[in-house]
Design an enzyme around this catalytic site. Structure first.
Site, short mmCIF file in Angstrom:
data_model
loop_
_atom_site.label_atom_id
_atom_site.label_comp_id
_atom_site.label_asym_id
_atom_site.label_seq_id
_atom_site.Cartn_x
_atom_site.Cartn_y
_atom_site.Cartn_z
N SER A 7 0.86 -1.19 0.00
CA SER A 7 0.00 0.00 0.00
C SER A 7 0.89 1.23 0.00
O SER A 7 1.69 1.40 -0.91
CB SER A 7 -0.94 -0.05 1.20
OG SER A 7 -1.86 1.02 1.16
N ASP B 91 -5.22 -4.61 5.35
CA ASP B 91 -5.51 -5.46 4.19
C ASP B 91 -4.32 -6.39 3.98
O ASP B 91 -3.18 -5.97 4.04
CB ASP B 91 -5.74 -4.60 2.94
CG ASP B 91 -6.25 -5.43 1.76
OD1 ASP B 91 -6.79 -6.52 1.99
OD2 ASP B 91 -6.11 -4.96 0.62
N HIS C 216 -2.47 -0.71 -3.55
CA HIS C 216 -3.57 0.20 -3.28
C HIS C 216 -3.31 1.51 -4.02
O HIS C 216 -2.40 2.26 -3.67
CB HIS C 216 -3.70 0.46 -1.79
CG HIS C 216 -4.18 -0.71 -1.01
ND1 HIS C 216 -4.06 -0.81 0.35
CD2 HIS C 216 -4.79 -1.86 -1.41
CE1 HIS C 216 -4.58 -1.96 0.76
NE2 HIS C 216 -5.02 -2.61 -0.28
#
Length: 318
Positions: free
Chosen positions: A12, A132, A39
């Site tokens: 991310s 996540d 992400h």
């Protein structure tokens, strides 16, 4: 020849540089297909990232497209706002519900790889915020795959890494420059075996793949809760895994406990601001009216002002 080894990478915040460094370390004849979920905002251009990587690696780097046959030595990047999934010898792209408020979701990629390739999967979590990837990494671990996280001291953001390490006993905690060698040694020491994949991992991956909301299937994942989905209002199931609990609605939205709390607070804050707006409009109307019962209207306005201040004070403590 069918691909045997599958590497899935999740990152991310700070992930572009980390992924670039890792992919550049893989050799030209690398006996694995590599899948990457980053992400990114909807305005991002994954093709720019792919072109950047091509300058530093001889591997075939592409933005993944639905139905593409998986080839060793290729790196497949998740498109913007689409889930990237690994099926039997082909790439799948889906528009299912967000998981942990993300699409593409790292959990979705990792879980699909675990469901289809079991012990032949290597999962890697790099720099990133929030959580996540934790559930997906647990699916890989349960299916017999290899689990690796970036050394926290090296990572730009450590949330995702530390969440995985708190929930799962990972196989390796490494600097990025060490990962390629460890993976190559693991591949050369023995032939991978898919092995037995847990039923729940397969079931949830298939539900996501088919964007199914079948009640009979979903109730096998967990028990009903009194909570509703912050995004669609559907009832939430509690999915209990070996070390973590998650919540999933019938539409497919999925949350860790921390993410569910965060979303509930967001919804509560939104509702409070609506209440404040309505009360302020009412107060302003009362203050602007003249004539009959003006004193009573001023008293009601003062009461509203008291409630408005209390609600704003509450917002400051959330």
């Amino acid at each position: 020849m069918e691909v045997e080894n599958i590497i899935v990478i999740g990152a991310s915040a700070g992930g572009i540089t980390a992924v670039s460094q890792l992919v550049a370390s893989f050799p030209k004849d690398f006996n694995a297909a590599i899948f990457v979920t980053l992400h990114l905002s909807k305005e991002s251009r994954p093709d720019f990232i792919v072109n950047r990587l091509k300058r530093d690696t001889t591997l075939n780097c592409v933005v993944a497209t639905n139905g593409t046959k998986i080839k060793a030595g290729s790196v497949y990047f998740a498109p913007v706002d689409k889930h990237l999934m690994v099926d039997k010898q082909q790439v799948l792209i889906g528009s299912g519900a967000r998981e942990n408020h993300w699409r593409p979701s790292i959990d979705v990629l990792f879980r699909s790889a675990a469901a289809n390739y079991g012990g032949c999967v290597t999962g890697i979590i790099l720099t990133g915020m929030l959580d996540d990837g934790t559930s997906g990494m647990e699916a890989i671990k349960r299916a017999g795959g290899l689990t690796i996280v970036q050394q926290p001291e090296e990572a730009e953001f450590t949330d995702m890494i530390k969440n995985v390490m708190e929930q799962i006993e990972v196989d390796h905690v490494l600097k990025i420059e060490e990962m390629s060698k460890v993976i190559e040694e693991a591949y050369s020491s023995k032939k991978c075996e898919v092995g037995k994949v847990p039923r729940q991992v397969k079931l949830e991956a298939n539900i996501t793949k088919r964007m199914s909301s079948n009640y009979a299937e979903l109730k096998q994942l967990g028990e009903h809760t009194p909570f509703t989905c912050p995004e669609c209002g559907g009832l939430l199931l509690k999915v209990s895994e070996e070390n973590t609990d998650r919540y999933r609605c019938y539409t497919g939205h999925s949350y860790t406990q921390e993410k569910l709390e965060e979303k509930q607070l967001e919804e509560l804050e939104s509702s409070i601001w609506v209440a404040i707006r309505i009360m302020e409009e009412r107060r302003n109307l009362l203050n602007s009216m003249n004539g009959y019962q003006q004193e009573a209207r001023q008293e009601r306005s003062a009461v509203l002002e008291t409630h408005i201040k209390r609600l704003k004070k509450m917002l400051g403590t959330m």
